[in-house]
Motif scaffolding. Structure first.
Motif, PDB file in Angstrom:
ATOM      1  N   ASN A  78       0.814  -1.220   0.000  1.00 57.18           N
ATOM      2  CA  ASN A  78       0.000   0.000   0.000  1.00 57.18           C
ATOM      3  C   ASN A  78       0.848   1.272   0.000  1.00 57.18           C
ATOM      4  N   TYR A  79       2.173   1.130   0.140  1.00 54.49           N
ATOM      5  CA  TYR A  79       3.056   2.286   0.301  1.00 54.49           C
ATOM      6  C   TYR A  79       4.204   2.254  -0.700  1.00 54.49           C
ATOM      7  N   GLN A  80       4.853   3.406  -0.838  1.00 55.03           N
ATOM      8  CA  GLN A  80       6.045   3.533  -1.682  1.00 55.03           C
ATOM      9  C   GLN A  80       7.049   4.410  -0.947  1.00 55.03           C
ATOM     10  N   THR A  81       8.291   4.243  -1.294  1.00 50.33           N
ATOM     11  CA  THR A  81       9.337   5.088  -0.732  1.00 50.33           C
ATOM     12  C   THR A  81      10.261   5.525  -1.860  1.00 50.33           C
ATOM     13  N   LYS A  82      10.834   6.693  -1.708  1.00 49.53           N
ATOM     14  CA  LYS A  82      11.720   7.214  -2.743  1.00 49.53           C
ATOM     15  C   LYS A  82      12.766   8.117  -2.102  1.00 49.53           C
ATOM     16  N   ARG A  83      13.940   8.135  -2.697  1.00 49.97           N
ATOM     17  CA  ARG A  83      15.013   9.018  -2.260  1.00 49.97           C
ATOM     18  C   ARG A  83      15.074  10.212  -3.207  1.00 49.97           C
ATOM     19  N   ALA A 100       5.070   7.398   1.175  1.00 53.12           N
ATOM     20  CA  ALA A 100       3.753   7.911   0.783  1.00 53.12           C
ATOM     21  C   ALA A 100       2.861   6.741   0.385  1.00 53.12           C
ATOM     22  N   PRO A 101       1.550   6.945   0.454  1.00 50.86           N
ATOM     23  CA  PRO A 101       0.649   5.928  -0.094  1.00 50.86           C
ATOM     24  C   PRO A 101       0.897   5.786  -1.593  1.00 50.86           C
ATOM     25  N   LYS A 102       0.592   4.626  -2.134  1.00 53.09           N
ATOM     26  CA  LYS A 102       0.853   4.349  -3.558  1.00 53.09           C
ATOM     27  C   LYS A 102       0.136   5.312  -4.499  1.00 53.09           C
ATOM     28  N   HIS A 103      -1.007   5.843  -4.099  1.00 53.17           N
ATOM     29  CA  HIS A 103      -1.763   6.699  -5.020  1.00 53.17           C
ATOM     30  C   HIS A 103      -1.150   8.094  -5.180  1.00 53.17           C
ATOM     31  N   ILE A 104      -0.152   8.459  -4.384  1.00 52.40           N
ATOM     32  CA  ILE A 104       0.520   9.757  -4.515  1.00 52.40           C
ATOM     33  C   ILE A 104       1.610   9.633  -5.585  1.00 52.40           C
ATOM     34  N   ASP A 105       1.636  10.556  -6.537  1.00 50.47           N
ATOM     35  CA  ASP A 105       2.631  10.535  -7.606  1.00 50.47           C
ATOM     36  C   ASP A 105       3.939  11.135  -7.110  1.00 50.47           C
ATOM     37  N   LEU A 106       4.956  10.294  -6.935  1.00 52.43           N
ATOM     38  CA  LEU A 106       6.277  10.763  -6.521  1.00 52.43           C
ATOM     39  C   LEU A 106       7.232  10.896  -7.701  1.00 52.43           C
ATOM     40  N   GLY A 107       6.743  10.656  -8.898  1.00 52.25           N
ATOM     41  CA  GLY A 107       7.584  10.772 -10.081  1.00 52.25           C
ATOM     42  C   GLY A 107       8.449   9.551 -10.282  1.00 52.25           C
ATOM     43  N   SER A 108       9.216   9.544 -11.364  1.00 53.17           N
ATOM     44  CA  SER A 108      10.096   8.418 -11.671  1.00 53.17           C
ATOM     45  C   SER A 108      11.444   8.626 -10.993  1.00 53.17           C
ATOM     46  N   ASP A 109      12.276   7.594 -10.997  1.00 57.14           N
ATOM     47  CA  ASP A 109      13.605   7.690 -10.405  1.00 57.14           C
ATOM     48  C   ASP A 109      14.503   8.661 -11.158  1.00 57.14           C
ATOM     49  N   ASP A 110      14.198   8.939 -12.418  1.00 60.29           N
ATOM     50  CA  ASP A 110      14.993   9.864 -13.223  1.00 60.29           C
ATOM     51  C   ASP A 110      14.524  11.309 -13.081  1.00 60.29           C
ATOM     52  N   ASP A 111      13.506  11.523 -12.256  1.00 61.03           N
ATOM     53  CA  ASP A 111      12.844  12.816 -12.154  1.00 61.03           C
ATOM     54  C   ASP A 111      13.226  13.520 -10.850  1.00 61.03           C
ATOM     55  N   GLN A 115       8.734  18.818  -8.601  1.00 63.50           N
ATOM     56  CA  GLN A 115       8.182  19.584  -7.496  1.00 63.50           C
ATOM     57  C   GLN A 115       6.961  18.836  -6.960  1.00 63.50           C
ATOM     58  N   LEU A 116       7.018  18.404  -5.706  1.00 66.64           N
ATOM     59  CA  LEU A 116       5.899  17.677  -5.111  1.00 66.64           C
ATOM     60  C   LEU A 116       4.934  18.653  -4.456  1.00 66.64           C
ATOM     61  N   ALA A 117       3.662  18.534  -4.783  1.00 72.39           N
ATOM     62  CA  ALA A 117       2.640  19.389  -4.189  1.00 72.39           C
ATOM     63  C   ALA A 117       1.806  18.561  -3.220  1.00 72.39           C
ATOM     64  N   VAL A 118       2.476  18.002  -2.217  1.00 71.09           N
ATOM     65  CA  VAL A 118       1.795  17.205  -1.196  1.00 71.09           C
ATOM     66  C   VAL A 118       2.291  17.653   0.172  1.00 71.09           C
ATOM     67  N   PRO A 119       1.431  17.558   1.187  1.00 68.30           N
ATOM     68  CA  PRO A 119       1.891  17.916   2.531  1.00 68.30           C
ATOM     69  C   PRO A 119       2.895  16.879   3.038  1.00 68.30           C
ATOM     70  N   VAL A 120       3.880  17.325   3.807  1.00 69.66           N
ATOM     71  CA  VAL A 120       4.855  16.413   4.393  1.00 69.66           C
ATOM     72  C   VAL A 120       5.081  16.757   5.862  1.00 69.66           C
TER      73      VAL A 120
END
Length: 137
Positions: A78-83, A100-111, A115-120
């Motif tokens: 249900n989750y994803q992680t990214k550096r 973040a939950p999987k439904h949040i777009d964190l972009g690709s690894d090359d991206d 700019q993330l427009a989500v609360p953190v």
């Protein structure tokens, strides 16, 4: 970023980095009680992965999961992680690990410039050579 780079003592097996499932993690070697073996044992954790013990076959370059710390009522799928990387005023690259939950777009690894427009909720420390490791909690 920690990585395990394998290089055999007798140079019979090519040097390579052991690939792991996520881009943001903590990793360390574990006890390997067999001296004469082609298996390397290590442990791994991330923001979404409980402590996991792996055996890595250095000849076949294959990863085998031996044990995953059990966690009641938790589904990692249900989750994803990214550096991500931020750049300080002096040009130093600063790692930022996000869960973040999987439904949040964190972009690709090359991206990296996305700019993330989500609360953190930001927690961290890293000065004078001290930093917080990424781990499952």
């Amino acid at each position: 970023e920690y990585r395990i780079r394998y290089k055999s003592a007798d140079n019979t097996t090519g040097e390579h980095v052991i690939e792991v499932p996520e881009s943001s993690y903590d990793i360390w070697s574990a006890d390997n009680l067999e001296y004469d073996t082609s298996q390397f044992r290590f442990q791994y954790t991330s923001l979404i992965t409980p402590t996991t013990t792996f055996d890595y076959d250095v000849k076949r370059k294959q990863l085998q999961t031996l044990k995953v710390q059990p966690v009641n009522e938790y589904d990692a799928s249900n989750y994803q992680t990214k550096r991500f990387w931020a750049t300080a005023v002096d040009g130093t690259r600063i790692p930022i690990s996000i869960i973040a939950p999987k439904h949040i777009d964190l972009g690709s690894d090359d991206d990296d410039d996305k700019q993330l427009a989500v609360p953190v909720h930001l927690i961290g420390y890293g000065s004078y050579g001290s930093s917080e490791d990424v781990y499952f909690s």
